[in-house]
Design a protein around this motif. Structure first.
Motif, PDB file in Angstrom:
ATOM      1  N   LYS A 154      -5.517  -6.074  -3.003  1.00 28.90           N
ATOM      2  CA  LYS A 154      -6.567  -5.234  -2.436  1.00 28.90           C
ATOM      3  C   LYS A 154      -6.466  -3.793  -2.954  1.00 28.90           C
ATOM      4  N   GLU A 155      -5.486  -3.543  -3.833  1.00 27.32           N
ATOM      5  CA  GLU A 155      -5.259  -2.245  -4.473  1.00 27.32           C
ATOM      6  C   GLU A 155      -4.924  -1.140  -3.478  1.00 27.32           C
ATOM      7  N   LEU A 156      -4.297  -1.529  -2.367  1.00 28.38           N
ATOM      8  CA  LEU A 156      -3.802  -0.569  -1.391  1.00 28.38           C
ATOM      9  C   LEU A 156      -2.368  -0.173  -1.699  1.00 28.38           C
ATOM     10  N   VAL A 157      -1.701  -1.034  -2.461  1.00 25.50           N
ATOM     11  CA  VAL A 157      -0.304  -0.843  -2.854  1.00 25.50           C
ATOM     12  C   VAL A 157      -0.193  -1.225  -4.319  1.00 25.50           C
ATOM     13  N   GLU A 158       0.638  -0.493  -5.048  1.00 22.45           N
ATOM     14  CA  GLU A 158       0.919  -0.901  -6.421  1.00 22.45           C
ATOM     15  C   GLU A 158       2.324  -1.482  -6.469  1.00 22.45           C
ATOM     16  N   GLN A 159       2.485  -2.428  -7.353  1.00 22.50           N
ATOM     17  CA  GLN A 159       3.778  -3.082  -7.537  1.00 22.50           C
ATOM     18  C   GLN A 159       4.272  -2.749  -8.936  1.00 22.50           C
ATOM     19  N   GLY A 160       5.527  -2.372  -9.030  1.00 20.41           N
ATOM     20  CA  GLY A 160       6.143  -2.087 -10.323  1.00 20.41           C
ATOM     21  C   GLY A 160       7.509  -2.732 -10.391  1.00 20.41           C
ATOM     22  N   GLU A 161       8.164  -2.575 -11.503  1.00 20.12           N
ATOM     23  CA  GLU A 161       9.451  -3.218 -11.726  1.00 20.12           C
ATOM     24  C   GLU A 161      10.563  -2.177 -11.756  1.00 20.12           C
TER      25      GLU A 161
ATOM     26  N   GLU B 282      -3.728   5.653  -3.680  1.00 18.05           N
ATOM     27  CA  GLU B 282      -4.652   6.587  -3.018  1.00 18.05           C
ATOM     28  C   GLU B 282      -5.563   5.825  -2.057  1.00 18.05           C
ATOM     29  N   ALA B 283      -6.019   4.644  -2.461  1.00 16.45           N
ATOM     30  CA  ALA B 283      -6.849   3.820  -1.576  1.00 16.45           C
ATOM     31  C   ALA B 283      -6.070   3.422  -0.328  1.00 16.45           C
ATOM     32  N   GLY B 284      -4.786   3.132  -0.484  1.00 21.88           N
ATOM     33  CA  GLY B 284      -3.940   2.808   0.654  1.00 21.88           C
ATOM     34  C   GLY B 284      -3.775   3.987   1.593  1.00 21.88           C
ATOM     35  N   GLU B 285      -3.564   5.173   1.030  1.00 25.89           N
ATOM     36  CA  GLU B 285      -3.459   6.386   1.848  1.00 25.89           C
ATOM     37  C   GLU B 285      -4.760   6.629   2.603  1.00 25.89           C
ATOM     38  N   ASP B 286      -5.887   6.450   1.921  1.00 22.15           N
ATOM     39  CA  ASP B 286      -7.186   6.624   2.567  1.00 22.15           C
ATOM     40  C   ASP B 286      -7.371   5.633   3.710  1.00 22.15           C
ATOM     41  N   ALA B 287      -6.960   4.390   3.490  1.00 24.64           N
ATOM     42  CA  ALA B 287      -7.086   3.355   4.520  1.00 24.64           C
ATOM     43  C   ALA B 287      -6.244   3.703   5.743  1.00 24.64           C
ATOM     44  N   ILE B 288      -5.037   4.202   5.516  1.00 25.50           N
ATOM     45  CA  ILE B 288      -4.176   4.608   6.631  1.00 25.50           C
ATOM     46  C   ILE B 288      -4.820   5.768   7.391  1.00 25.50           C
TER      47      ILE B 288
ATOM     48  N   TYR C  84       2.216   0.931   6.328  1.00 28.46           N
ATOM     49  CA  TYR C  84       2.903   2.046   6.979  1.00 28.46           C
ATOM     50  C   TYR C  84       4.334   2.189   6.465  1.00 28.46           C
ATOM     51  N   VAL C  85       5.038   1.074   6.352  1.00 27.39           N
ATOM     52  CA  VAL C  85       6.425   1.122   5.879  1.00 27.39           C
ATOM     53  C   VAL C  85       6.477   1.602   4.430  1.00 27.39           C
ATOM     54  N   ILE C  86       5.646   1.042   3.586  1.00 29.87           N
ATOM     55  CA  ILE C  86       5.650   1.440   2.172  1.00 29.87           C
ATOM     56  C   ILE C  86       5.292   2.904   2.033  1.00 29.87           C
ATOM     57  N   ASN C  87       4.344   3.366   2.838  1.00 27.88           N
ATOM     58  CA  ASN C  87       3.961   4.779   2.796  1.00 27.88           C
ATOM     59  C   ASN C  87       5.108   5.695   3.208  1.00 27.88           C
ATOM     60  N   GLY C  88       5.981   5.204   4.060  1.00 25.94           N
ATOM     61  CA  GLY C  88       7.070   6.021   4.579  1.00 25.94           C
ATOM     62  C   GLY C  88       8.290   6.120   3.679  1.00 25.94           C
ATOM     63  N   PHE C  89       8.289   5.391   2.584  1.00 28.84           N
ATOM     64  CA  PHE C  89       9.426   5.389   1.667  1.00 28.84           C
ATOM     65  C   PHE C  89       8.972   5.705   0.252  1.00 28.84           C
ATOM     66  N   ASP C  90       9.904   6.085  -0.578  1.00 32.24           N
ATOM     67  CA  ASP C  90       9.610   6.356  -1.988  1.00 32.24           C
ATOM     68  C   ASP C  90       9.913   5.101  -2.798  1.00 32.24           C
ATOM     69  N   GLN C  91       8.891   4.343  -3.088  1.00 26.42           N
ATOM     70  CA  GLN C  91       8.981   3.131  -3.898  1.00 26.42           C
ATOM     71  C   GLN C  91      10.059   2.160  -3.395  1.00 26.42           C
ATOM     72  N   PRO C  92       9.892   1.664  -2.167  1.00 25.29           N
ATOM     73  CA  PRO C  92      10.880   0.717  -1.651  1.00 25.29           C
ATOM     74  C   PRO C  92      10.795  -0.631  -2.359  1.00 25.29           C
ATOM     75  N   SER C  93      11.898  -1.316  -2.407  1.00 28.64           N
ATOM     76  CA  SER C  93      11.919  -2.696  -2.904  1.00 28.64           C
ATOM     77  C   SER C  93      11.383  -3.594  -1.794  1.00 28.64           C
ATOM     78  N   GLY C  94      11.058  -4.824  -2.148  1.00 24.00           N
ATOM     79  CA  GLY C  94      10.650  -5.793  -1.141  1.00 24.00           C
ATOM     80  C   GLY C  94      11.732  -5.989  -0.097  1.00 24.00           C
ATOM     81  N   GLN C  95      12.981  -5.997  -0.527  1.00 28.60           N
ATOM     82  CA  GLN C  95      14.103  -6.160   0.398  1.00 28.60           C
ATOM     83  C   GLN C  95      14.181  -4.993   1.386  1.00 28.60           C
ATOM     84  N   SER C  96      13.938  -3.785   0.916  1.00 26.48           N
ATOM     85  CA  SER C  96      13.948  -2.617   1.808  1.00 26.48           C
ATOM     86  C   SER C  96      12.822  -2.700   2.833  1.00 26.48           C
ATOM     87  N   VAL C  97      11.651  -3.119   2.384  1.00 25.73           N
ATOM     88  CA  VAL C  97      10.520  -3.295   3.298  1.00 25.73           C
ATOM     89  C   VAL C  97      10.865  -4.357   4.335  1.00 25.73           C
ATOM     90  N   LYS C  98      11.431  -5.458   3.875  1.00 24.52           N
ATOM     91  CA  LYS C  98      11.827  -6.560   4.757  1.00 24.52           C
ATOM     92  C   LYS C  98      12.803  -6.073   5.826  1.00 24.52           C
TER      93      LYS C  98
END
Length: 91
Positions: free
Chosen positions: A53-60, A72-78, A13-27
């Protein structure tokens, strides 16, 4: 999403609510919600789970900072979770 913990669902839910948050932002967002500290030993293994589980992608963002984005799988799950919840909650 039935195999996720409540904390892992909150991550989605948190990741979906932000545009590519960092781990620190999620925390920080989760700490506001939970009214307490979320340690790295809890946060990052759970982020790894939703990534695996491919619900979230991680990038640098840079060498030290990763971002997280809902897939998309994460959006579908939500969406499926929200539909299930709506059967029991009349708002």
């Amino acid at each position: 999403m039935h195999d996720l913990t409540g904390f892992q669902r909150d991550l989605l839910y948190v990741i979906n609510g932000f545009d590519q948050p960092s781990g620190q932002s999620v925390k920080e967002e989760l700490e506001d919600h939970y009214d307490g500290e979320i340690n790295h030993g809890r946060l990052y293994p759970n982020l790894d789970t939703v990534v695996n589980k491919e619900l979230v992608e991680q990038g640098e963002l840079d060498r030290r900072t990763n971002y997280y984005a809902i897939t998309e799988a994460g959006e579908d799950a939500i969406q499926e979770r929200r539909e299930w919840e709506s059967q029991y909650i009349d708002l």
